[in-house]
Write a protein that holds these residues in place. Structure first.
Motif, PDB file in Angstrom:
ATOM      1  N   TRP A 182      -5.834 -61.383 -13.006  1.00 15.78           N
ATOM      2  CA  TRP A 182      -6.820 -62.231 -12.362  1.00 15.78           C
ATOM      3  C   TRP A 182      -8.006 -61.624 -11.595  1.00 15.78           C
ATOM      4  O   TRP A 182      -9.129 -61.773 -11.668  1.00 15.78           O
ATOM      5  N   THR A 183      -7.391 -60.382 -10.903  1.00 15.85           N
ATOM      6  CA  THR A 183      -8.033 -59.906  -9.846  1.00 15.85           C
ATOM      7  C   THR A 183      -8.588 -58.504 -10.089  1.00 15.85           C
ATOM      8  O   THR A 183      -9.357 -57.833  -9.375  1.00 15.85           O
ATOM      9  N   ARG A 184      -8.170 -57.931 -11.029  1.00 15.45           N
ATOM     10  CA  ARG A 184      -8.171 -56.450 -11.342  1.00 15.45           C
ATOM     11  C   ARG A 184      -9.924 -56.107 -11.512  1.00 15.45           C
ATOM     12  O   ARG A 184     -10.474 -56.915 -11.820  1.00 15.45           O
ATOM     13  N   GLY A 185     -10.012 -54.929 -10.613  1.00 11.06           N
ATOM     14  CA  GLY A 185     -11.629 -54.334 -10.713  1.00 11.06           C
ATOM     15  C   GLY A 185     -12.574 -54.867  -9.707  1.00 11.06           C
ATOM     16  O   GLY A 185     -13.219 -54.414  -9.481  1.00 11.06           O
ATOM     17  N   ALA A 186     -11.637 -55.643  -8.784  1.00  7.81           N
ATOM     18  CA  ALA A 186     -12.345 -55.808  -7.538  1.00  7.81           C
ATOM     19  C   ALA A 186     -12.720 -54.465  -6.660  1.00  7.81           C
ATOM     20  O   ALA A 186     -11.945 -53.695  -6.591  1.00  7.81           O
ATOM     21  N   ASP A 187     -13.795 -54.886  -5.990  1.00  8.73           N
ATOM     22  CA  ASP A 187     -14.067 -53.575  -5.075  1.00  8.73           C
ATOM     23  C   ASP A 187     -13.226 -53.350  -3.962  1.00  8.73           C
ATOM     24  O   ASP A 187     -13.149 -52.021  -3.571  1.00  8.73           O
ATOM     25  N   TRP A 188     -12.726 -54.363  -3.273  1.00  9.95           N
ATOM     26  CA  TRP A 188     -11.941 -54.187  -2.262  1.00  9.95           C
ATOM     27  C   TRP A 188     -10.688 -55.071  -2.348  1.00  9.95           C
ATOM     28  O   TRP A 188     -10.833 -56.307  -2.717  1.00  9.95           O
ATOM     29  N   ALA A 198       4.838 -56.464  -2.630  1.00 12.55           N
ATOM     30  CA  ALA A 198       5.139 -57.375  -3.511  1.00 12.55           C
ATOM     31  C   ALA A 198       4.069 -56.893  -4.835  1.00 12.55           C
ATOM     32  O   ALA A 198       4.612 -57.049  -5.874  1.00 12.55           O
ATOM     33  N   LEU A 199       2.777 -56.487  -4.530  1.00  9.05           N
ATOM     34  CA  LEU A 199       2.053 -56.157  -5.822  1.00  9.05           C
ATOM     35  C   LEU A 199       2.287 -55.061  -6.314  1.00  9.05           C
ATOM     36  O   LEU A 199       2.145 -54.972  -7.506  1.00  9.05           O
ATOM     37  N   CYS A 200       2.733 -53.918  -5.723  1.00  7.91           N
ATOM     38  CA  CYS A 200       2.899 -52.414  -6.263  1.00  7.91           C
ATOM     39  C   CYS A 200       4.417 -52.289  -6.353  1.00  7.91           C
ATOM     40  O   CYS A 200       4.658 -51.380  -7.152  1.00  7.91           O
ATOM     41  N   GLY A 201       5.252 -53.093  -5.756  1.00  7.26           N
ATOM     42  CA  GLY A 201       6.845 -52.717  -6.039  1.00  7.26           C
ATOM     43  C   GLY A 201       7.142 -51.243  -5.477  1.00  7.26           C
ATOM     44  O   GLY A 201       8.178 -50.754  -5.844  1.00  7.26           O
ATOM     45  N   GLY A 213      -4.673 -48.640  -6.037  1.00 10.31           N
ATOM     46  CA  GLY A 213      -5.740 -48.032  -6.311  1.00 10.31           C
ATOM     47  C   GLY A 213      -6.030 -47.896  -7.945  1.00 10.31           C
ATOM     48  O   GLY A 213      -7.084 -47.795  -8.081  1.00 10.31           O
ATOM     49  N   ALA A 214      -5.002 -48.094  -8.699  1.00  8.56           N
ATOM     50  CA  ALA A 214      -5.069 -48.334 -10.232  1.00  8.56           C
ATOM     51  C   ALA A 214      -5.640 -49.284 -10.388  1.00  8.56           C
ATOM     52  O   ALA A 214      -6.260 -49.606 -11.808  1.00  8.56           O
ATOM     53  N   LEU A 230      -6.559 -47.141   4.664  1.00  8.25           N
ATOM     54  CA  LEU A 230      -7.309 -47.098   3.668  1.00  8.25           C
ATOM     55  C   LEU A 230      -7.387 -46.082   2.674  1.00  8.25           C
ATOM     56  O   LEU A 230      -7.207 -44.962   3.230  1.00  8.25           O
ATOM     57  N   GLY A 231      -7.471 -46.318   1.361  1.00  3.19           N
ATOM     58  CA  GLY A 231      -7.399 -45.439   0.439  1.00  3.19           C
ATOM     59  C   GLY A 231      -7.774 -46.078  -0.918  1.00  3.19           C
ATOM     60  O   GLY A 231      -8.424 -47.024  -1.063  1.00  3.19           O
ATOM     61  N   GLY A 232      -7.297 -45.486  -2.112  1.00  9.34           N
ATOM     62  CA  GLY A 232      -7.491 -45.841  -3.490  1.00  9.34           C
ATOM     63  C   GLY A 232      -6.419 -44.921  -4.185  1.00  9.34           C
ATOM     64  O   GLY A 232      -5.501 -44.375  -3.782  1.00  9.34           O
ATOM     65  N   ARG A 233      -6.704 -44.668  -5.623  1.00 11.20           N
ATOM     66  CA  ARG A 233      -5.779 -44.141  -6.553  1.00 11.20           C
ATOM     67  C   ARG A 233      -5.590 -42.682  -6.129  1.00 11.20           C
ATOM     68  O   ARG A 233      -4.465 -42.279  -6.411  1.00 11.20           O
ATOM     69  N   ASN A 234      -6.476 -42.119  -5.279  1.00  9.75           N
ATOM     70  CA  ASN A 234      -6.226 -40.662  -4.995  1.00  9.75           C
ATOM     71  C   ASN A 234      -5.269 -40.379  -3.520  1.00  9.75           C
ATOM     72  O   ASN A 234      -5.380 -39.289  -3.182  1.00  9.75           O
ATOM     73  N   GLY A 235      -5.148 -41.624  -3.045  1.00  8.62           N
ATOM     74  CA  GLY A 235      -4.114 -41.622  -1.856  1.00  8.62           C
ATOM     75  C   GLY A 235      -4.990 -42.167  -0.773  1.00  8.62           C
ATOM     76  O   GLY A 235      -6.047 -42.640  -0.904  1.00  8.62           O
ATOM     77  N   VAL A 236      -4.227 -42.174   0.473  1.00  8.95           N
ATOM     78  CA  VAL A 236      -4.640 -42.546   1.738  1.00  8.95           C
ATOM     79  C   VAL A 236      -5.706 -41.754   2.448  1.00  8.95           C
ATOM     80  O   VAL A 236      -5.671 -40.525   2.521  1.00  8.95           O
ATOM     81  N   GLU A 237      -7.012 -42.227   2.644  1.00 13.05           N
ATOM     82  CA  GLU A 237      -8.031 -41.458   3.255  1.00 13.05           C
ATOM     83  C   GLU A 237      -8.200 -41.660   4.669  1.00 13.05           C
ATOM     84  O   GLU A 237      -8.651 -40.697   5.426  1.00 13.05           O
TER      85      GLU A 237
END
Length: 294
Positions: A182-188, A198-201, A213-214, A230-237
């Protein structure tokens, strides 16, 4: 990006119960009981208003409360776009606060469950730079469909979207895979560690940031006494420590954090400064009872 933010989420009355000790089944326990305005979306909107942000708040409330709540939000620097429900009363949340400041909840979402597409017209997005949506809006079908329609329009217009999962319990109830769909693709994504797990296991906040981040462009983890990451698919920034303060009540701390981050971001701060202001807002929130600034 416009500096104007639209918040969509629940309006609740918080009944906050702070017992003097453990509950005694079948008997009495002295307690402090307070009524406070609440609701994840409402909390975020009021914190944004307190930080000087240009904020619009869309929600549904009991018809009997409509005029009073409109006045309340205007008085706190928020432009309200509230629908009145003739059938259901405004939502109520009972919060039980343990001696260590942690909380348990009993929730009656009331009129929030009837939020509809008519309450969220596309014109709400005019002049908006970011839309913040509380996860509670996804946990029942009618508000979920209304919010999904609004977010599709926001995406078509190139407006940034921020999601706060809001409740580990409700995530488990509706299913993690569904919520991500339902929420995939949100910017934040603004999630606390329990919601993120719970979300990522995945184990460990670094692994969760990568996994989430995926699905989301940027991930902000609210780590309580451990600060934030804070970070994303490439890791914690970026990671920052928490402020050491006396915790009275953690109600609304995550909402204050998200509002602090977004207010700073829309004011032109970089993510490092935004994170620092978010942590400061969360620390301020836990030092008093209730989910909104007094």
């Amino acid at each position: 990006m416009s500096a104007k933010v639209l918040v969509v989420g629940d309006v609740m009355t918080d009944i906050i119960v702070v017992p003097e000790g453990p509950l005694v089944k079948g008997s009495d326990r002295r307690a402090t009981v307070r009524h406070r305005p609440g609701g994840s979306g409402a909390n975020q909107a009021v914190w944004l208003g307190a930080m000087g942000a240009d904020v619009v708040f869309a929600a549904r409330v009991g018809a009997d409360d409509l005029a009073r709540l409109e006045d309340y939000f205007r008085g706190r620097g928020v432009t309200p776009v509230l629908a009145g429900d003739a059938d259901l009363p405004s939502g109520v949340l009972v919060t039980m606060v343990d001696p260590d400041g942690e909380r348990s909840f009993l929730t009656d979402r009331g009129a929030n469950l009837n939020l509809s597409s008519d309450d969220l017209p596309a014109t709400l997005l005019d002049g908006i730079g970011m839309v913040m949506v509380s996860g509670y809006s996804f946990f029942a079908e009618r508000p979920r469909l209304a919010v999904q329609g609004l977010l599709a329009e926001a995406k078509a217009r190139g407006i940034a979207v921020a999601i706060d999962p809001a409740s580990e319990g409700f995530l488990a109830e509706v299913g993690v895979e569904r919520f991500i769909e339902w929420t995939r693709g949100a910017d934040w994504l603004f999630a606390n560690e329990d919601e993120a797990a719970a979300l990522c296991g995945a184990r460990g906040f670094e692994a969760c940031v990568v996994a989430l981040g995926a699905h989301y462009q940027r991930v902000v983890l609210k780590r309580g006494r451990h600060g934030a990451a804070l970070g994303g698919r490439n890791g914690v920034e970026l990671t920052l420590p928490a402020r050491v303060v006396e915790m009275v009540d953690s109600t609304g701390a995550g909402d204050a954090f998200a509002a602090g981050f977004v207010a700073a971001l829309l004011a032109g701060d970089d993510t490092g400064r935004a994170m620092g202001k978010a942590i400061a807002a969360g620390a301020k929130a836990v030092q008093s009872i209730g989910g909104q600034p007094s």
